[in-house]
Scaffold this motif. Structure first.
Motif, PDB file in Angstrom:
ATOM      1  N   GLU A1085      37.013   2.099  16.708  1.00  0.00           N
ATOM      2  CA  GLU A1085      36.012   2.876  15.975  1.00  0.00           C
ATOM      3  C   GLU A1085      34.947   3.353  16.969  1.00  0.00           C
ATOM      4  OE1 GLU A1085      32.703   2.403  12.377  1.00  0.00           O
ATOM      5  OE2 GLU A1085      34.162   0.801  12.769  1.00  0.00           O
ATOM      6  N   PHE A1144      41.645  16.648  15.205  1.00  0.00           N
ATOM      7  CA  PHE A1144      41.708  16.444  13.760  1.00  0.00           C
ATOM      8  C   PHE A1144      42.830  17.326  13.207  1.00  0.00           C
ATOM      9  CE2 PHE A1144      37.491  15.431  15.068  1.00  0.00           C
ATOM     10  CZ  PHE A1144      37.039  14.415  14.233  1.00  0.00           C
ATOM     11  N   LEU A1148      41.843  15.867   7.167  1.00  0.00           N
ATOM     12  CA  LEU A1148      40.573  15.503   7.807  1.00  0.00           C
ATOM     13  C   LEU A1148      39.729  16.718   8.173  1.00  0.00           C
ATOM     14  CD1 LEU A1148      41.820  12.685  10.224  1.00  0.00           C
ATOM     15  CD2 LEU A1148      40.732  12.408   7.983  1.00  0.00           C
ATOM     16  N   LEU A1152      35.470  17.441   7.732  1.00  0.00           N
ATOM     17  CA  LEU A1152      34.829  17.643   9.030  1.00  0.00           C
ATOM     18  C   LEU A1152      33.985  18.905   9.024  1.00  0.00           C
ATOM     19  CD1 LEU A1152      34.616  16.727  12.020  1.00  0.00           C
ATOM     20  CD2 LEU A1152      36.568  18.232  12.478  1.00  0.00           C
ATOM     21  N   LEU A1207      28.802  11.111  13.629  1.00  0.00           N
ATOM     22  CA  LEU A1207      30.020  10.743  12.918  1.00  0.00           C
ATOM     23  C   LEU A1207      30.448   9.337  13.313  1.00  0.00           C
ATOM     24  CD1 LEU A1207      32.336  13.902  13.135  1.00  0.00           C
ATOM     25  CD2 LEU A1207      31.122  13.035  11.123  1.00  0.00           C
ATOM     26  N   LEU A1209      34.082   7.505  13.467  1.00  0.00           N
ATOM     27  CA  LEU A1209      35.496   7.842  13.389  1.00  0.00           C
ATOM     28  C   LEU A1209      36.353   6.657  13.819  1.00  0.00           C
ATOM     29  CD1 LEU A1209      35.334  11.311  15.220  1.00  0.00           C
ATOM     30  CD2 LEU A1209      35.120  10.887  12.756  1.00  0.00           C
ATOM     31  N   THR A1210      37.505   6.538  13.197  1.00  0.00           N
ATOM     32  CA  THR A1210      38.544   5.610  13.655  1.00  0.00           C
ATOM     33  C   THR A1210      39.587   6.443  14.387  1.00  0.00           C
ATOM     34  OG1 THR A1210      38.172   4.134  11.776  1.00  0.00           O
ATOM     35  CG2 THR A1210      40.242   3.895  12.968  1.00  0.00           C
ATOM     36  N   CYS A1211      39.746   6.172  15.685  1.00  0.00           N
ATOM     37  CA  CYS A1211      40.579   7.031  16.530  1.00  0.00           C
ATOM     38  C   CYS A1211      41.608   6.209  17.285  1.00  0.00           C
ATOM     39  CB  CYS A1211      39.711   7.797  17.542  1.00  0.00           C
ATOM     40  SG  CYS A1211      38.459   8.847  16.775  1.00  0.00           S
ATOM     41  N   CYS A1244      41.843  11.533  15.721  1.00  0.00           N
ATOM     42  CA  CYS A1244      41.112  10.899  14.617  1.00  0.00           C
ATOM     43  C   CYS A1244      42.097  10.465  13.531  1.00  0.00           C
ATOM     44  CB  CYS A1244      40.095  11.880  14.033  1.00  0.00           C
ATOM     45  SG  CYS A1244      39.141  11.176  12.657  1.00  0.00           S
ATOM     46  N   HIS A1246      40.770   8.456  10.786  1.00  0.00           N
ATOM     47  CA  HIS A1246      39.996   8.309   9.554  1.00  0.00           C
ATOM     48  C   HIS A1246      38.535   8.623   9.840  1.00  0.00           C
ATOM     49  CE1 HIS A1246      38.867   6.855   5.617  1.00  0.00           C
ATOM     50  NE2 HIS A1246      38.000   6.016   6.162  1.00  0.00           N
ATOM     51  N   ILE A1247      37.918   9.348   8.925  1.00  0.00           N
ATOM     52  CA  ILE A1247      36.476   9.616   8.984  1.00  0.00           C
ATOM     53  C   ILE A1247      35.791   8.667   8.014  1.00  0.00           C
ATOM     54  CG2 ILE A1247      34.662  11.328   8.630  1.00  0.00           C
ATOM     55  CD1 ILE A1247      36.676  13.509   9.195  1.00  0.00           C
TER      56      ILE A1247
END
Length: 1253
Positions: A1085, A1144, A1148, A1152, A1207, A1209-1211, A1244, A1246-1247
């Motif tokens: 994250e 993205f 998503l 965004l 933001l 983000l889970t990347c 990415c 998940h946001i």
């Protein structure tokens, strides 16, 4: 026939004057019957019916003539046509009736054929599916006498038969009577379990030669007569002043009649006399007066003479009126007159009006008692006492005392002693002081009537229906009422147990039903489910006599969440029938599914899973109540769909089970099941997960075609269960389980406890079929040991010679189909299941006189000088042991019916002396060999260390350099890799699993199932142990693992498969993450500020080929008519430690850009004409698409403050990160060369919307 008898016959014929030879013959039969069956009753001391008209002071030959004439005249008077004789009827003796009449029947002297047919039609209308009793032309005459236990018997010189009377009169006792209308129910008919059957007298009998004095039930004797009787109010005062020798006569109305009870060998009953608001109990325990119980009816006025005041010690020493040897009873008594002479009883239609007369008055919500008490979260309701009359329409269970009245109201008689005459469908009954309960058990009708010791039940009309007896739900279903008397449980628990017993009797395995009493098993399960074992002994005297009235039925529990039993076949049918109807194909797609291509859609639909929990309070379930399963745990059968799993079988079907158990090494942890003692145990599974895996082969062109079934080529499903052994309750243990429990008890100091179960709960009890009674004793005693030994003997522990060897499993290969080369019996060219196990031999082969099973190890089994290795080869039937053989566990391998040790010695490779061989010996496991788990083996110190392969974590596999790895992790995702060329009737041959660990790092594992049975339990949320997998590197540098022929997958623990999620991703700074080049495929994250957008692309793509789609596909070779909307974006994010480029795509992009759903849909419509657009908001040398309003709109959106905000983000980090590179920069007239680090590349996943600021 002598001359005297001939003269008597002629004298008899002269008085009757027959009109035909048929009548002469019939009259002679009547005279012969009277002479043989009735006249002998007149010998000896003259009975009451032998008055002067017959005896003349002594019995002579004229008595038979007079009695015969009386019989014939009585018959003529009861016929519709009095000028003829009933020559079609035959007088039958009691012995003939009992011996020769094996079918239930009815006889009515005055019936015509039309009347009988109309009567039969009424029966078929009132009781659909039933047939009327067949008519017989038989005549019954005899003497009514009192029998044992208060019953009435009809007697002649040949014998006696029990006689049931609707409205008996005391005047009928010891009188000769004729029965004009009666039923006979033999002993094997429904409702009768007594040899000889019974006669049901319908209406009133006809007294033959009745005398002038018929008012008293007992001959006149000393005592107080009815003329000096006192009322209840006055008699109640005498109870306080007890005078020795005082006798009193009391008259009053009968308020209650209590059932006959037998206490310490004494039979008695009580009834209550009332007057206004005063009540007075009367005790009848004289054996010569017990027949009064049939004469005393609620609402009747009676007078009882010669009563004395006595002390009832069982009733806290209270005084009560008791019947003496001189007591008499007068029915229909009027205080101001002499007792009314009752020569005719009530007919079946003359019934007393009741408080409640039909089911509609109680089958309603408003009738529910208002008072409720809450105890420990369970609602306690108070019952209401009512009176009721109705018709029995169904016999639910005779032994359990359960019936249906008027098709709507349930009736429970279990809290009273068993009725002398069991009720039959069609009986009309009157109930007084019966408890009305509303919804005491969800498995029975809402309205229930339950009788206690104060209730009275009277049959007002006998059933007219006949037919075969109803099958008993259990050979010993009377055991339920005996257990109820012993345990004194509540009515809700009892009704639940009765329903469970009825279901188990039809669904259990036949071998279990033959050896076990289903009623006892049901009761045992009830005590476990309800967590209650009774409320102590019942105070019968207080229950009958106390005011206010209290009894076990006064209050009852209402538990809407009480578990519900379901058979295996019902479970499978429910899951399979709702497999596809309960799901929408659109719901199986990931978020943003409308933008998926044709390939992505069909891949996502290829496999899906539905998990339901047995308890609706813990998750989704198809039942509102918790579910229970009862069955025998077995090894997988050759015909089982899942070869990797155990199965639970009952008498209806079998279902595969993925089973785990608590690990003793890790407190609270789980491991794969390994204890073979569970095999053969009858268990109840009270907490489990139902899994339905759906397999779909389809060719949907796009998202909009998902509602068209013609694109589905094949679909099927697989059903199985997941549970832990901690959630099983043992109803009947196997011999090995008894041994296992005993060993656990010895180690814990005598407390035999196995998963909250004591040893007394584990012993098999109530095996009445085998004729044994097993005592339930505390563990550690000699009684417990003998009970265990008895169980082992009964379960087949007979003396059979065998040999055994102790092994420790070190490594297990996966089971797979392999070519056997011979035995082409199954489908497939000689393919049989095969796997092998590498094990350590702990000691030598030991001979036994009987199977040691899982008994304690002896010293002889550990005397091996050198630990040897052996490879066990399993093929065919022997592969059924695969689910229970686990690495690091100890087993005793037993070969039965042999004393040859060589059968368990592996075959090695021969070599010359001085040459050391490194190959392990091989042993082919035969189908009749058995494995027994040794949970606490007696081993040497050197043998305690298991040489199992090192189990790695996912992170260790990612960082490892080994090629063959064994690791454990949680399944976070699963994708089916379906080959369209494979047979549509099988499951997909390829599966990709995403395995993660607690650190959040994940690894993709590819399984090839083309040569192995389909393994259950590969579900998101479950923890798997993957042994002997090949670690590989992809071309992009990513690590993944692939399946080998020797690879094995084991489910180690069960998770929440309904909502499986990855472990929380760790927080990561961009600068540190960019410097760490070794971590591959790491998910983390990140939090930062949007610097700028680098790239935005929106496009309508062909769902088939992926080209740009406007009005049609831009490719001339593609004829697709469907398109999907796709979006991509790339931006720069900065968290203060460094920058990263984040990609993205799909769903998503809209959040965004900060666009609403309506704006996003409008954007898609505007793009339909052009088909695509590319935007480079900060590109200096890049050219955007044509200049138009849509382009300016997107440029404004990408540069707005709404988009450029912090933001979270889970990347996922890209594997192909570019290395550092030398770049040239110009500054004026000078050039500079510097080493630059390429920006970190992320995708990415998940946001996090909760982190917007």
């Amino acid at each position: 026939m002598d001359s005297v008898e001939m003269d008597s016959v002629q004298l008899f014929l002269d008085q009757i004057r027959p009109r035909s030879d048929a009548e002469v013959s019939w009259l002679k039969d009547v005279f012969s019957y009277v002479t043989k069956q009735l006249c002998p009753l007149l010998t000896g001391p003259a009975p009451r019916f032998a008055d002067e008209t017959l005896t003349g002071g002594g019995v002579c030959s004229d008595v038979c003539v007079s009695l015969s004439v009386c019989v014939v005249k009585t018959l003529q008077q009861n016929m519709t046509v009095t000028h003829t004789l009933p020559v079609s009827y035959r007088l039958v003796s009691v012995s003939e009736l009992v011996s020769w009449q094996h079918l239930a029947c009815v006889s009515h002297l005055s019936w015509s054929t039309n009347q009988h047919q109309a009567w039969a039609r009424e029966v078929e209308v009132s009781l659909p599916g039933s047939k009327a009793l067949p008519r017989v032309n038989l005549l019954l005459i005899g003497c009514l006498r009192e029998g044992q236990g208060g019953e009435w018997r009809l007697m002649d010189s040949s014998g006696s038969v029990r006689c049931e009377v609707l409205a008996p009169s005391p005047q009928w006792i010891d009188h000769l009577i004729f029965l004009p209308h009666w039923n006979y129910i033999p002993h094997n008919a429904s409702g009768q379990d007594e040899a000889g059957g019974s006669v049901e007298l319908i209406g009133s009998p006809v007294l033959l030669c009745s005398g002038p004095d018929q008012g008293l039930a007992v001959g006149a004797g000393a005592g107080v007569g009815p003329c000096r009787a006192v009322g209840v109010r006055e008699a109640a005062g005498l109870l306080n002043d007890r005078v020795r020798g005082q006798r009193v006569s009391v008259c009053g109305q009968v308020g209650s009649v209590f059932p006959l009870l037998v206490v310490s060998g004494t039979t008695f009953f009580c009834f209550m006399l009332t007057e206004d608001k005063h009540t007075l109990p009367v005790l009848v325990k004289d054996s010569s007066r017990l027949w009064w119980s049939q004469c005393v009816c609620v609402g009747q006025s009676v007078c009882v003479t010669a009563l004395r005041v006595c002390v009832l010690r069982g009733w806290r020493g209270n005084n009560i009126l008791c019947v003496t040897d001189y007591s008499e009873i007068h029915t229909n008594y009027t205080p101001t007159h002499t007792p009314v002479v009752d020569t005719h009883a009530e007919s079946q239609s003359d019934t007393t009006p009741m408080t409640t007369s039909h089911a509609d008055d109680v089958d309603c919500e408003e009738a529910e008692p208002e008072r409720e008490v809450v105890q420990s979260g369970v609602r306690m309701k108070e019952s209401r006492v009512i009176s009721y009359q109705g018709t029995v329409t169904e016999v639910v269970s005779e032994g359990a005392g359960l019936y249906m009245i008027d098709r709507k109201v349930g009736l429970c008689l279990a809290y009273q002693p068993s009725l002398r005459r069991r009720l039959r469908a069609g009986d009309c009954v009157q109930l007084h002081h019966v408890h009305f309960l509303y919804r005491p058990c969800l498995d029975f009708p809402p309205s229930m009537l339950c009788t206690c010791l104060r209730s009275s039940l009277r049959v007002t009309s006998f059933s007219r229906a006949g037919g075969a007896p109803t099958g008993s739900t259990c050979p010993s279903d009377g055991a339920l009422t005996r257990l109820l008397l012993e345990k004194n449980t509540g009515v809700s628990e009892y009704l639940w147990t009765c329903h469970l017993s009825s279901q188990l009797s039809h669904s259990l395995v036949s071998s279990v039903v033959e050896q076990q009493c289903v009623c006892v098993l049901s009761w045992k399960l009830m005590e476990f489910v309800w967590r209650r074992r009774g409320r102590g002994r019942r105070d019968i005297y207080s229950e009958m006599l106390d005011e206010p009235h209290t009894c076990p039925l006064t209050q009852y529990r209402v538990e809407p969440a009480v578990p519900q039993y379901i058979s295996v076949s019902e479970l499978r049918w429910s899951l399979q029938s709702s497999c596809w109807s309960s799901v929408s194909l659109r719901s199986l797609l990931p978020p943003g599914g409308s933008g998926l291509t044709r390939s992505d859609i069909n891949t996502a639909l290829a496999w899906s899973c539905r998990t339901l929990t047995s308890d609706p309070q813990t998750g989704e379930s198809f039942s509102r109540r918790p579910l229970l399963l009862v069955g025998v745990l077995e090894l997988p059968s050759p015909t089982s769909e899942h070869k990797h799993a155990l199965q639970l079988r009952d008498g209806t079907a079998a279902v595969a089970c993925v089973v785990t158990e608590t690990s003793e090494e890790e407190e609270g942890g789980q491991r794969a099941a390994f204890n073979t003692a569970w095999i053969g145990c009858l268990v109840c599974v009270h907490q489990f997960t139902m899994v339905t895996e759906r397999f779909l082969q389809s060719d949907f062109p796009s998202y909009t075609h998902l509602d068209q079934d013609q694109f589905i080529t094949h679909k099927h499903c697989r059903v199985y269960l997941q549970f832990s052994l901690d959630h099983l309750y043992i109803l009947s243990p196997s011999v090995a389980m008894v041994t296992h429990l005993r060993q656990r008890g010895e180690e814990s100091g005598g407390d035999v406890t196995d998963r909250k179960q004591t040893a007394e709960e584990e012993e098999m009890e109530g095996s009445q079929t085998a004729g044994r009674k097993r005592r339930r004793k505390q563990p550690g005693s000699s009684h417990f040991a003998s009970s265990v030994a008895m169980t082992m003997c009964s379960m087949g522990g007979a003396s059979r010679p065998c040999v055994s060897v102790v092994l420790r499993v070190e490594q297990k290969e996966g089971v797979a189909w392999r070519n056997a080369g011979e035995g082409l019996e199954e489908d497939g060219a000689g393919l049989v299941l095969h796997f092998s196990v590498r094990a350590a031999v702990i000691g030598p082969v030991v001979s036994w006189g009987r199977d040691p099973k899982n008994g304690p190890m002896i010293d002889k089994e550990t005397e091996g000088e050198k630990e040897e290795k052996v490879v066990l080869v399993f093929s065919g039937v022997s592969t059924r042991w695969f689910p229970l053989l686990q690495s690091g566990c100890f087993y005793r391998l037993v070969a039965a019916d042999t004393q040859d040790p060589s059968v368990l010695i592996g075959c090695g490779v021969s070599g010359r002396s001085g040459v050391e061989l490194y190959t392990d010996s091989t042993l082919q496991v035969r189908s009749d060999w058995r494995f027994h788990s040794l949970t606490h083996p007696l081993l040497l110190h050197t043998c305690r260390q298991a040489l199992s392969p090192t189990v790695l974590s996912v992170s260790e596999v990612l960082d490892s350099s080994s090629e063959l790895v064994c690791f454990q992790g949680v399944v976070s995702d699963r994708i089916s890799l379906n080959d369209r060329t494979t047979d549509s009737g099988h499951a997909p041959k390829g599966v990709r699993l995403t395995i993660s660990d607690q650190s959040g790092r994940s690894l993709q594992v590819y399984l090839d199932l083309s040569h192995t049975p389909y393994p259950p339990g590969l579900l998101p949320g479950n923890t798997l142990l993957l042994s002997a997998f090949y670690r590989k590197l992809s071309r992009s540098g990513g690590v993944y693992c692939s399946h080998l022929p020797v690879s094995s997958v084991t489910v180690m623990s069960l998770g929440d498969t309904s909502s499986a999620r990855l472990p929380p991703a760790p927080m990561m700074h961009l600068g540190l993450w960019a410097l760490n080049r070794k971590q591959r495929g790491t998910v983390a994250e990140v939090r930062g500020h949007v610097v700028c957008f680098l790239f935005v692309q929106l496009q309508w793509s062909c769902s088939l080929c992926g080209r740009v789609y406007t009005q049609s596909c831009s490719s001339s070779q593609c004829r697709s008519t469907s398109s999907v909307f796709q979006s991509k974006a790339k931006l720069v994010i900065d968290d203060g430690t460094g920058e990263a480029h984040v990609w993205f795509s799909g769903a998503l992009v809209r959040p965004l850009l900060g666009l609403a759903d309506s704006q996003w849909e409008g954007l898609q419509r505007a793009l339909r004409v052009k088909g695509h657009i590319r935007v480079y908001p900060r590109g200096q040398s890049l050219v955007c698409d044509a200049d138009n309003a849509l382009l300016h709109f997107l440029l404004c959106v990408c540069s707005s403050d709404v988009v450029c905000h912090p933001l979270s983000l889970t990347c996922r980090k890209h594997n192909n990160q570019r290395p550092e590179e030398m770049r040239r920069f110009s500054r004026g007239d000078r050039d500079f060369m510097t080493r630059t680090t390429p920006p970190l590349q992320l995708t990415c996943l998940h946001i996090n919307p909760d982190c917007y600021t």
